[in-house]
Design a protein around this motif. Structure first.
Motif, short mmCIF file in Angstrom:
data_model
loop_
_atom_site.label_atom_id
_atom_site.label_comp_id
_atom_site.label_asym_id
_atom_site.label_seq_id
_atom_site.Cartn_x
_atom_site.Cartn_y
_atom_site.Cartn_z
N LYS A 127 1.15 -0.90 0.15
CA LYS A 127 0.13 -0.13 -0.21
C LYS A 127 1.14 1.24 -0.20
N ALA A 134 2.21 6.41 -7.51
CA ALA A 134 0.99 6.94 -7.98
C ALA A 134 1.24 8.33 -8.63
N THR A 173 2.12 1.53 -3.36
CA THR A 173 1.38 2.44 -4.58
C THR A 173 0.92 3.90 -4.06
N ILE A 216 3.28 -0.58 -10.37
CA ILE A 216 3.79 -0.17 -9.29
C ILE A 216 4.55 -0.23 -7.84
N VAL A 217 3.70 -1.14 -7.20
CA VAL A 217 4.74 -1.56 -5.83
C VAL A 217 6.10 -2.23 -6.59
N VAL A 255 -4.07 -1.95 -3.51
CA VAL A 255 -2.79 -2.11 -4.61
C VAL A 255 -2.69 -2.35 -5.29
N ASP A 256 -1.40 -1.76 -6.56
CA ASP A 256 -1.34 -1.71 -7.64
C ASP A 256 0.19 -2.25 -7.68
N ARG A 257 0.25 -4.01 -8.15
CA ARG A 257 0.58 -4.50 -8.17
C ARG A 257 2.64 -3.80 -8.81
#
Length: 264
Positions: free
Chosen positions: A176, A183, A179, A208-209, A204-206
């Motif tokens: 999180k 962003a 993310t 971006i992570v 969660v955006d994997r």
């Protein structure tokens, strides 16, 4: 502040009489630069950082023991030491002020420069005059409460919180945080997490992570290296220009001092 017991002195004693050895009762030993009663503490592991004129004709000292700040006061006869906080007739904690100016302030100033270079998200007007750094975990209920308490100052344009995003509380805290940091609009992503906190926070955006997880782990390491163990941990400037740190949620009566003004 060290407990009196940390100095191997009974904690039930507020004023501690440290009489040096019989031959050393005349004030300052030839072998040391300190009065004998102070030298007793030095021999027990206290490192003296500064001394100052204290009320009542006493001499105040601040130092460290095992890395923790400690303050004490030498009486006029140079044979007795009072350990612990001293309050003025207006309620000011003189001990706390001197420790901050001599020890924790310089330490926190060094930390401040590291926070400036860390991965943080601005929350509030970038022209707001008061800058506050706070370690924030996306899953931290106390971080959420602190942000709610700071809302009036942020909304009024007086304060900008700079959230140093960490991931330490839950398995999805780091994803999180990454993310949010990665962003396109980190501040908007932070607000999404705040507004949806009760429903699990930001999604969660994997991708971006994957690109940003190292930024979060670096913040985790910074928090650990600064000796902090709780979120939020918040750095702010006080009236005398020194930098203070508050771990946990501030009490309502502490907010004005942290925010630099009374509640808008």
């Amino acid at each position: 502040m060290l407990r009196i017991s940390d100095l191997a002195i009974k904690p039930t004693l507020l004023a501690v009489s440290l009489l040096a050895a019989a031959a050393a009762g005349q004030g300052v030993s030839a072998e040391t630069a300190h009065p004998d009663a102070i030298q007793v503490l030095v021999e027990r592991g206290v490192e003296i950082v500064d001394q100052f004129d204290a009320p009542g004709g006493m001499t105040g000292y601040v130092g460290t023991m095992r890395g923790k700040p400690v303050s004490f006061y030498l009486t006029n006869d140079k044979k007795h030491v009072v350990i612990g906080p001293m309050l003025s007739d207006t309620g000011e904690n003189i001990t706390e002020t001197n420790i901050r100016q001599a020890i924790t302030g310089p330490q926190n100033a060094e930390a401040w420069s590291k926070l400036e270079d860390s991965a943080w998200v601005r929350d509030g007007d970038e022209s707001a005059p008061v800058v506050i750094y706070t370690f924030t975990d996306p899953n931290c209920p106390f971080c959420h409460r602190f942000r709610e308490a700071a809302e009036p100052w942020i909304k009024a344009g007086r304060v900008q919180l700079r959230h140093v995003m960490v991931g330490i509380l839950k398995q999805d805290s780091l994803p999180k945080a990454a993310t949010i940091l990665g962003a396109d609009d980190p501040e908007s992503a932070l607000k999404v997490n705040q507004s949806s906190y009760g429903n699990g926070g930001i999604e969660v955006d994997r991708e971006i992570v994957s690109a940003n997880h190292k930024r979060v782990t670096a913040n985790n390491s910074l928090m650990n290296n600064l000796g902090l163990s709780a979120t939020p941990s918040t750095f702010y400037k006080v009236d005398d220009g020194t930098i203070a740190v508050k771990q946990g949620v501030p009490r309502p009566e502490e907010l004005a001092g942290m925010m630099g003004s009374s509640r808008p």
